[in-house]
Design a protein around this motif. Sequence first.
Motif, PDB file in Angstrom:
ATOM      1  N   THR A   1       0.810  -1.208   0.071  1.00  0.00           N
ATOM      2  CA  THR A   1       0.051   0.156   0.038  1.00  0.00           C
ATOM      3  C   THR A   1       0.735   1.199   0.076  1.00  0.00           C
ATOM      4  O   THR A   1       0.085   2.389  -0.192  1.00  0.00           O
TER       5      THR A   1
ATOM      6  N   PRO B   1      -3.971  -5.567  -0.668  1.00  0.00           N
ATOM      7  CA  PRO B   1      -4.280  -4.800  -1.661  1.00  0.00           C
ATOM      8  C   PRO B   1      -3.036  -4.306  -2.322  1.00  0.00           C
ATOM      9  O   PRO B   1      -1.916  -4.238  -1.579  1.00  0.00           O
TER      10      PRO B   1
ATOM     11  N   LEU C   1      -1.780  -1.371  -3.858  1.00  0.00           N
ATOM     12  CA  LEU C   1      -2.000   0.236  -4.110  1.00  0.00           C
ATOM     13  C   LEU C   1      -0.961   0.878  -4.716  1.00  0.00           C
ATOM     14  O   LEU C   1      -1.282   1.920  -5.212  1.00  0.00           O
TER      15      LEU C   1
END
Length: 120
Positions: free
Chosen positions: A15, A80, A82
């Motif tokens: 992230t 995730p 990102l």
Amino acid sequence: MAFTNQPGTLLGPLTTTWTMPESCSVFMPPCSTCDQGFRGQSCNAISGGRVQDNTACWPPVKKGVASPTWPFVGWGFYSPGLACPAGYTTACTAVYGQRPEWNTQFTLVSSETAVGCCPT
């Protein structure tokens, strides 16, 4: 279409921008007469000195993720995911159920989007 036909290992989140160690910026050719090399590689004494992916050149993984065995074609994915690593930019995407811009390494699952990062 995934070219490994294998599920990927969830390595953890990515992230924030991660910077690889300086030692990972060395280009290692796969043979003594090769004129191309790859970053993020190391020599493997067990394999007779052949180069292999160096897991220290990957962003950190979550606790409990097993190290891959040699040779491996990719280790897994970050979710995730990102941010691309420093010096890389988002170059392509693949969305589950749609024709991807490239052959993804692992099969996507419902509601998943994969992002490919390439050198800036």
